[in-house]
Design a protein around this motif. Sequence first.
Motif, mmCIF file in Angstrom:
data_model
loop_
_atom_site.group_PDB
_atom_site.id
_atom_site.type_symbol
_atom_site.label_atom_id
_atom_site.label_comp_id
_atom_site.label_asym_id
_atom_site.label_seq_id
_atom_site.Cartn_x
_atom_site.Cartn_y
_atom_site.Cartn_z
ATOM 1 N N ARG A 97 103.358 34.699 34.776
ATOM 2 C CA ARG A 97 103.086 35.108 33.378
ATOM 3 C C ARG A 97 103.037 33.993 32.574
ATOM 4 N NH1 ARG A 97 103.837 40.475 31.291
ATOM 5 N NH2 ARG A 97 104.550 39.547 29.061
ATOM 6 N N ALA A 98 104.053 33.175 32.656
ATOM 7 C CA ALA A 98 104.336 32.038 31.774
ATOM 8 C C ALA A 98 102.923 31.088 32.152
ATOM 9 C CB ALA A 98 105.649 31.139 32.152
ATOM 10 N N GLU A 99 102.594 30.741 33.535
ATOM 11 C CA GLU A 99 101.542 29.962 33.815
ATOM 12 C C GLU A 99 100.224 30.250 33.173
ATOM 13 O OE1 GLU A 99 100.893 27.776 37.359
ATOM 14 O OE2 GLU A 99 103.056 28.676 38.179
ATOM 15 N N ILE A 100 100.010 31.629 33.317
ATOM 16 C CA ILE A 100 98.646 32.281 32.952
ATOM 17 C C ILE A 100 98.726 32.222 31.318
ATOM 18 C CG2 ILE A 100 97.406 34.335 32.388
ATOM 19 C CD1 ILE A 100 98.353 35.143 35.103
ATOM 20 N N VAL A 101 99.867 32.432 30.628
ATOM 21 C CA VAL A 101 99.958 32.170 28.965
ATOM 22 C C VAL A 101 99.709 30.977 28.515
ATOM 23 C CG1 VAL A 101 101.202 32.832 27.142
ATOM 24 C CG2 VAL A 101 101.069 34.667 28.749
ATOM 25 N N ALA A 102 100.325 30.117 29.455
ATOM 26 C CA ALA A 102 100.271 28.388 29.147
ATOM 27 C C ALA A 102 98.863 28.172 29.178
ATOM 28 C CB ALA A 102 101.139 27.697 29.807
ATOM 29 N N ALA A 103 98.167 28.497 30.012
ATOM 30 C CA ALA A 103 96.625 28.225 30.521
ATOM 31 C C ALA A 103 95.912 28.567 29.129
ATOM 32 C CB ALA A 103 96.245 28.475 31.717
ATOM 33 N N TYR A 104 96.124 29.963 29.146
ATOM 34 C CA TYR A 104 95.397 30.611 28.197
ATOM 35 C C TYR A 104 95.429 30.164 26.550
ATOM 36 C CZ TYR A 104 94.305 34.341 24.458
ATOM 37 O OH TYR A 104 93.849 34.989 23.425
ATOM 38 N N THR A 105 96.696 29.545 26.354
ATOM 39 C CA THR A 105 96.994 28.979 25.087
ATOM 40 C C THR A 105 96.223 27.432 24.975
ATOM 41 O OG1 THR A 105 99.105 29.958 24.825
ATOM 42 C CG2 THR A 105 98.786 27.975 23.612
ATOM 43 N N GLN A 106 96.203 27.043 26.098
ATOM 44 C CA GLN A 106 95.489 25.557 26.066
ATOM 45 C C GLN A 106 94.028 25.791 26.127
ATOM 46 O OE1 GLN A 106 96.680 23.227 29.621
ATOM 47 N NE2 GLN A 106 95.075 21.811 29.430
ATOM 48 N N LEU A 107 93.487 26.912 26.682
ATOM 49 C CA LEU A 107 92.154 27.073 26.404
ATOM 50 C C LEU A 107 91.799 27.338 25.016
ATOM 51 C CD1 LEU A 107 89.262 27.556 27.758
ATOM 52 C CD2 LEU A 107 89.920 30.094 28.170
ATOM 53 N N LEU A 108 92.514 28.075 24.258
ATOM 54 C CA LEU A 108 92.342 28.232 22.878
ATOM 55 C C LEU A 108 92.185 26.938 22.286
ATOM 56 C CD1 LEU A 108 94.289 31.628 22.136
ATOM 57 C CD2 LEU A 108 92.013 31.444 22.817
ATOM 58 N N GLU A 109 93.206 26.209 22.627
ATOM 59 C CA GLU A 109 93.255 24.792 21.790
ATOM 60 C C GLU A 109 91.727 23.854 22.083
ATOM 61 O OE1 GLU A 109 96.778 23.202 23.376
ATOM 62 O OE2 GLU A 109 98.165 24.519 21.893
ATOM 63 N N LYS A 110 91.444 24.122 23.300
ATOM 64 C CA LYS A 110 90.035 23.372 23.560
ATOM 65 C C LYS A 110 88.970 23.934 23.027
ATOM 66 C CE LYS A 110 90.907 21.940 28.515
ATOM 67 N NZ LYS A 110 90.550 22.065 29.843
ATOM 68 N N GLY A 111 88.932 25.062 22.363
ATOM 69 C CA GLY A 111 87.810 25.842 21.739
ATOM 70 C C GLY A 111 87.266 27.108 22.431
ATOM 71 N N ALA A 112 87.842 28.056 21.644
ATOM 72 C CA ALA A 112 87.157 29.366 22.246
ATOM 73 C C ALA A 112 86.752 30.207 21.010
ATOM 74 C CB ALA A 112 88.250 30.314 23.002
ATOM 75 N N PRO A 113 85.527 30.201 20.566
ATOM 76 C CA PRO A 113 85.058 31.227 19.705
ATOM 77 C C PRO A 113 85.862 32.242 19.311
ATOM 78 C CG PRO A 113 83.196 30.313 20.817
ATOM 79 C CD PRO A 113 84.328 30.093 21.631
ATOM 80 N N GLU A 114 86.237 32.275 17.828
ATOM 81 C CA GLU A 114 87.406 33.705 17.364
ATOM 82 C C GLU A 114 88.206 33.840 18.354
ATOM 83 O OE1 GLU A 114 84.558 36.919 16.929
ATOM 84 O OE2 GLU A 114 83.014 35.525 15.889
ATOM 85 N N GLY A 115 88.648 32.787 19.124
ATOM 86 C CA GLY A 115 89.979 33.128 19.939
ATOM 87 C C GLY A 115 89.972 33.870 21.001
ATOM 88 N N GLN A 116 88.462 34.311 21.646
ATOM 89 C CA GLN A 116 88.537 35.212 22.407
ATOM 90 C C GLN A 116 87.706 34.458 23.943
ATOM 91 O OE1 GLN A 116 85.599 37.921 20.764
ATOM 92 N NE2 GLN A 116 87.281 39.043 19.673
ATOM 93 N N VAL A 117 88.385 35.443 24.617
ATOM 94 C CA VAL A 117 87.977 34.849 26.216
ATOM 95 C C VAL A 117 86.977 36.013 26.895
ATOM 96 C CG1 VAL A 117 89.827 33.414 26.446
ATOM 97 C CG2 VAL A 117 90.347 35.796 27.275
ATOM 98 N N ALA A 118 86.628 35.538 27.953
ATOM 99 C CA ALA A 118 85.901 36.654 28.979
ATOM 100 C C ALA A 118 86.754 36.293 30.500
ATOM 101 C CB ALA A 118 84.363 35.940 29.372
ATOM 102 N N VAL A 119 87.151 37.629 30.857
ATOM 103 C CA VAL A 119 87.751 37.770 32.090
ATOM 104 C C VAL A 119 86.873 38.199 33.160
ATOM 105 C CG1 VAL A 119 90.127 38.439 32.970
ATOM 106 C CG2 VAL A 119 89.867 37.994 30.644
ATOM 107 N N ARG A 120 86.740 37.364 34.281
ATOM 108 C CA ARG A 120 85.648 37.709 35.407
ATOM 109 C C ARG A 120 86.588 37.887 36.772
ATOM 110 N NH1 ARG A 120 80.828 37.037 32.592
ATOM 111 N NH2 ARG A 120 81.003 35.412 30.878
ATOM 112 N N SER A 121 86.132 38.891 37.426
ATOM 113 C CA SER A 121 86.604 38.973 38.943
ATOM 114 C C SER A 121 86.004 37.780 39.684
ATOM 115 C CB SER A 121 86.447 40.184 39.562
ATOM 116 O OG SER A 121 86.920 41.266 38.501
ATOM 117 N N SER A 122 86.771 37.230 40.562
ATOM 118 C CA SER A 122 86.183 36.263 41.613
ATOM 119 C C SER A 122 86.830 36.577 43.119
ATOM 120 C CB SER A 122 86.420 34.918 40.976
ATOM 121 O OG SER A 122 85.821 33.998 42.076
#
Length: 893
Positions: A97-122
Motif C-alpha cells: 500500500r505504501a509503495e503504491i501511494v508513494a508512487a501515486y503522490t510522486q506522479l501527481l507531483e510530476k503533473g496529472a491534470p486535475e490530480g486524476q489518473v487512469a488505471v489500466r489492466s496489463s
Amino acid sequence: MSGQAMILWLEEITPNDRDAVGGKGANLGEMTRAGYPVPPGFCITTAAYLDFLRRNDLAEATAALGELARKDEAAFEREAAHLRALIADGELTNSVRAEIVAAYTQLLEKGAPEGQVAVRSSATAEDLVGASFAGQQETYLHVSGAENLLAAVKSCWASLWTPQAVSYRRRFWAGGEAVAMAVVVQAMIPCDVAGVAFSVDPLTGRDRLIIEANWGLGESVVRGEVEVDRYTVERTTAGISPQFSAWPGHKTRQRIQNPGDSGGTILVDVPAGRRDELTLSPEQVRRLAETVSALERHFGLPQDVEWGFWRGELYIFQARPLTVRRSSWFTDSIAGDDYLWTSGFLNERFSEPVSPLGWSLVRELLEELAFREPLRYMGYPQADSLPITKLYRGHPFVNGLVFQILYKPFPDLFLPEDAYRYFPGGDTDLRKKAGYPSSIFAPRFLFSLLRAFLRDPQNWSPWHNYRQWARFTAEHRREMAAIAEQVQWLKEADREVGLEALWSLIERAQDLNRKLLALHRWSLTHADLTYTLLRKLTAAWLGEKQATKVCAALVSGLPNKSLELDQELRKLAEMPPGEEYEAALAAFLTRYGHRSFSLDIYHPNFAADPAQVRELVESLAIAHHTSHTTHQDGEQQREAAYNLVKSSLLKGVAGRLKWTLLNHVLSLARRYMPLREDQRFYWQETLAAMRELFLLLGDKLVADGLLRDRNEVFLATKDELEAYVRGGRSAFPADEIQSREREFRQLRGEHELTPHLAYPAFLVGNRPLEVPEWREQILAGRPVSPGLRQGPVKVVSTPAQFSKVQAGDIMVTRSTDPGWTPIFGLLGGLIMESGGQLSHGAVVAREYGLPAVTGVAGATRLLRDGQIVLLDGFAGTVTVMQNNCRPATTHLR
C-alpha cells in the motif's frame, strides 16, 4: 517475492520486464523510453498481484478456477464471481500500500491534470501477436484519491477472472491459466478528441492507415457507441501521403469525465453544431499518421493504437500488435489499385473459387499468352508491367484496361459480339477511352503488329491456323501417350521416385499446355471474328431477326469433342443397368475420364470420381424417359439453314457476290467454332495427368510431415511446390496450408450460398462496382469483418437475452460490450448499429472469424427475431431474405 520490485516507472521498463509488467505495460514502457508522447506513469508489477493472492490465500483458488472452467461452465461462473468478491475484499500489505501511494503522490507531483489518473489492466496474456485481448480486462478513468486508486487496482486484478476474459484466454492463448496481472497508472489526459488508429487496414490488410475519432475521450470509439469520423491515409514509397480521405460521422454523443465524486466517465450529447464537423484538422491527421507509422516500424508489426489530442498536443495511450485479417492468398492487394476489373473472360472457365495450385498453373499461361503477348504485338509500352489478373475472394478477374486496348482498334462493324461482357452495362464504347493506341494508323501500333505477324504468320492467318491444329493434335497424342505411360509407371512402381524426375514430367506437361494455348488464342480470335462477321453480314442482308436464328443453325451440331462426349453420355443413359452398362461406362471413362467440370485441378475429373458420371447419366436417363421433345439432327439444321440463306441471296450479280463472301466466312467459322470446344478436351487431358503427378508429390509432402493429406497439395502454388523440389523441407510454407484450407472452405461455402454476391461482375480496385439490386429489403452499413452468412437473427439488448441465441444465429445489437465475448463462440455473424472497425465488437468478430457489419441504423428496431437475413461482411449490407414474423413497418433501404 520481496526480491521483486512492486513498482516500476514506465521509463524504467525494459523488454525483459514483460512478465513483470504485462503486455500493455511493456509496450508503454518501450514507447516512453523511445520518446513517444506517452502520459507519465508507473506500473504495479505482477509481483504485487501474486503477493496479494498468496497473503489472502487465493492462489489455489485461481488454479482450481481455471480447471473448473473446462469442466462445468455454470459452476465456474459462480466460483468466478465469488473469487472476484474475495479479491475486492482482500487486504493489501502495508508495505505494498505504501509503495503504491508513494508512487501515486510522486506522479501527481510530476503533473496529472486535475490530480486524476487512469488505471489500466496489463495482464501477461495481453497485447499479443494474433490476440489483442481488447477490452477483456478493466480500465478505470478519472480516478482520484489514494483509496479510490487502491480499489481500482484490485478491480483490475479481479477482471482477470471474468467469464469473458477466461473464455478469450482459452481460445487465443496457449498459456492456459498461468497468467498474472500488472496494473498501469498514468496521468489522466482529458482529451478534446480521441480515438483509435490502425497502421494497416484491419479488414483487407491493405497498406494504408485507418483512423477513427470522436469528440471527448476515446472510450466512446472503442465501445462502438457512436458513428465515428473515419480517415484513410495512403502510404507511398516516400512515406505518408499528404493526401487523405475523410468521412464525417454523425456524432450524437461523446464521453467526458463524470462530474460526480465517483470518477469514471459519462455519455453526453454532442452540441448540434459539432455533430457533423470533422474532429481532426489536416495537420493533426498528418501528425497522428506519422506517429502510428513510426510505431509500426519501431515494433516491426502492424499496430492498433489508442490516441488523443488535448490542447493541441498528441498523446499515445496504448499500442498493441494489430489483430488483422492476414493478407489473403485468395484476394490480391495491388498498390494504388483503381483499375476496373472484369470477370467476363474467366467466370465461365472458373465459376467457383479457385485453388492455389489450380490457379497458379493456369495463371502463368493465361497472363502471358492470352494478354501480355497480344499487348506486346500491339506495341503497348506497359505490356510487361501492367497488372493483368487478380483474385478477389478466390475468384479471378482480368484488368478491364486490357480489353479496352485489345478492342479499341476494332470498328463497331467488326467488333466481336462477345466483347460486351467485358464492360459494365455492356458499354463497348468504353474501349474508345483507352489511351493506346491513339489511332489504328499510329506508327508504333502498325509496325508492332506487322513485326509480330511476320514472325508467326501461320498462326495469325485464319486461312492457316486450323491446319496448325491438325499438326498439333498429332503431336499432342504422341506426347500424352508418353506422359501417360510415365505417370502410370510412377503410380504403380513400388520404389522411390526422385523429386526432380517428378517435376521434370510436370514441366513437360505444362510445356504442352503452353503450346496448346499459344495456338488456341488465335483460333479463339478467329472463331470470334468470323462468327461476328457472319452475324453482321446475315443481319445486313437478311434482317436482324432472321440472322439470329439462321446463324445459330448454320454452325449448330458441328462435330467436336464436347459433342462426342455428350452423345456418349446419352448412349449410356439409354442403357439399362447391368454388365453391359458397366462395360460401356468403363470404356467411356477410358476415353473421357480426363474430363472435368472445371479447369481447376483441385476438382477430381471423371476417372478420379466416377460418381459424377453416374449422377449425370441418371439425370439424363430421367430426362430421356420424361421428355417428349424430338431433337432435330444438327447436320439437318445446318443444311436447311444453308439452303435458306443461299436461296435468299443468289439473286443477280450482287447476290452471287454476297453469297460468295458469306459462304467463305461461313466455311472459316465452321472450322474454328469446333476448336473452341476441342481445346478443352486436349487441355484437360494434360491437366488430368498433371493432377496425378501433383498427388504423387503430395504423397512426398505427407511423408515429410509437411501435409496431413495428399489432397492438401492443391492448396500450395506451383512456385511453392517447385521451391520444395529444389530447396527441400525448409522452402515449403507448411504453416500457410492450414489457414488456406479454412479460408478456401469458407469461400466455397459463400459462393454456394450467393454466387452473385461472391463473384461480382466487375470490381473497381477491390470493391464490387455495384451492389446487385435486390427485390428483398436491404439495410446498409459498414463492413468490419469479412464473410458471408445467411441465417436467423436474434436481437439482443442485454446479456439477459443471451439464452435465446442458438448456434449459428446472427446477433443484432446496438453495440457489444467486452463482457459479451463468450457469446461470440455461438454466433454466425454480428450486426451492430454503431461502432467502427476498431470497436471491441469488430475486433473480436474478426478474431472469431465472424462476418460483421456496423453502422446499420435502426437495426434493432427494424429486424425481428427469426427473420432470415444474408449478412455480407464484404459489402456491408444486410439483406432480409425471409420474414418469419410480423414485418417491420419502416421501409428498408
